[in-house]
Scaffold this motif. Sequence first.
Motif, mmCIF file in Angstrom:
data_model
loop_
_atom_site.group_PDB
_atom_site.id
_atom_site.type_symbol
_atom_site.label_atom_id
_atom_site.label_comp_id
_atom_site.label_asym_id
_atom_site.label_seq_id
_atom_site.Cartn_x
_atom_site.Cartn_y
_atom_site.Cartn_z
ATOM 1 N N ASP A 53 0.866 -1.168 0.000
ATOM 2 C CA ASP A 53 0.000 0.000 0.000
ATOM 3 C C ASP A 53 0.906 1.221 0.000
ATOM 4 O O ASP A 53 2.045 1.172 0.471
ATOM 5 C CB ASP A 53 -0.895 0.021 1.250
ATOM 6 C CG ASP A 53 -1.844 -1.167 1.297
ATOM 7 O OD1 ASP A 53 -2.503 -1.444 0.280
ATOM 8 O OD2 ASP A 53 -1.922 -1.817 2.356
ATOM 9 N N PHE A 65 -4.073 13.011 -9.294
ATOM 10 C CA PHE A 65 -3.968 11.557 -9.289
ATOM 11 C C PHE A 65 -5.097 10.961 -10.107
ATOM 12 O O PHE A 65 -6.198 11.512 -10.181
ATOM 13 C CB PHE A 65 -4.045 11.015 -7.854
ATOM 14 C CG PHE A 65 -2.784 11.230 -7.090
ATOM 15 C CD1 PHE A 65 -1.862 10.214 -6.928
ATOM 16 C CD2 PHE A 65 -2.505 12.472 -6.538
ATOM 17 C CE1 PHE A 65 -0.686 10.425 -6.234
ATOM 18 C CE2 PHE A 65 -1.333 12.690 -5.842
ATOM 19 C CZ PHE A 65 -0.418 11.656 -5.687
ATOM 20 N N LEU A 67 -6.880 7.399 -9.981
ATOM 21 C CA LEU A 67 -6.978 6.210 -9.140
ATOM 22 C C LEU A 67 -8.159 5.381 -9.635
ATOM 23 O O LEU A 67 -9.323 5.731 -9.388
ATOM 24 C CB LEU A 67 -7.165 6.613 -7.678
ATOM 25 C CG LEU A 67 -7.301 5.504 -6.646
ATOM 26 C CD1 LEU A 67 -6.063 4.612 -6.641
ATOM 27 C CD2 LEU A 67 -7.526 6.096 -5.262
ATOM 28 N N ASN A 68 -7.838 4.338 -10.413
ATOM 29 C CA ASN A 68 -8.844 3.418 -10.928
ATOM 30 C C ASN A 68 -9.981 4.151 -11.646
ATOM 31 O O ASN A 68 -11.153 3.848 -11.443
ATOM 32 C CB ASN A 68 -9.381 2.541 -9.797
ATOM 33 C CG ASN A 68 -9.953 1.236 -10.321
ATOM 34 O OD1 ASN A 68 -9.592 0.770 -11.392
ATOM 35 N ND2 ASN A 68 -10.862 0.656 -9.561
ATOM 36 N N LEU A 82 -3.173 5.036 -1.660
ATOM 37 C CA LEU A 82 -3.244 4.240 -2.885
ATOM 38 C C LEU A 82 -3.101 2.763 -2.498
ATOM 39 O O LEU A 82 -1.996 2.281 -2.260
ATOM 40 C CB LEU A 82 -2.129 4.656 -3.849
ATOM 41 C CG LEU A 82 -2.101 6.158 -4.182
ATOM 42 C CD1 LEU A 82 -0.792 6.549 -4.843
ATOM 43 C CD2 LEU A 82 -3.293 6.534 -5.043
ATOM 44 N N HIS A 88 -3.163 3.071 -10.697
ATOM 45 C CA HIS A 88 -3.071 4.492 -10.366
ATOM 46 C C HIS A 88 -1.884 5.140 -11.068
ATOM 47 O O HIS A 88 -0.986 4.466 -11.555
ATOM 48 C CB HIS A 88 -2.956 4.707 -8.851
ATOM 49 C CG HIS A 88 -1.714 4.131 -8.252
ATOM 50 N ND1 HIS A 88 -1.590 2.806 -7.919
ATOM 51 C CD2 HIS A 88 -0.527 4.702 -7.940
ATOM 52 C CE1 HIS A 88 -0.392 2.578 -7.419
ATOM 53 N NE2 HIS A 88 0.294 3.717 -7.426
#
Length: 153
Positions: A53, A65, A67-68, A82, A88
């Motif tokens: 992580d 960022f 992120l998915n 994250l 990411h």
Amino acid sequence: MSVAARTVRTVTWMNTTYTINIGRFESGGILGVFEGKVPAGGGPPIHIHHNEDEVIHVIEGDYEFWLNGEFVPVRPGSSIFLPRGVPHTFRVTGTSPGRNLTILTPGGLEEFFIEAAAQAPRLPDDMDRLLQLAERYGIEFRGPATWEADRMH
């Protein structure tokens, strides 16, 4: 247990300077801590960490960022979590370089940057070599970020 960091290690790879403050050796494998100095517009390709992580704390500069599939702006003084297994990336927006502190748990991934800097793989010529190194550290690259195209979806 209290172990002071041995010599701080600083390497540069892909226009980003990594200063590794605490590695797996100093923490007994519990965590890794490093500072990144990222040029304006810079950031990694989309990737997944399969083993750790990650928390990134922005010190200077404006970061965005991905992120998915979700876009998350992160300003100086703020952090983002994250989780392992989730695709990411990030980029430094604006015209100033960015500075961030990354904390990984467990530690070990910070060694990837030391090896990558030493091997200095050139993209796209040395992509196979880079992918082999990344695989040893549980990193899966998913290709370049397509910020504007992703934002349209």
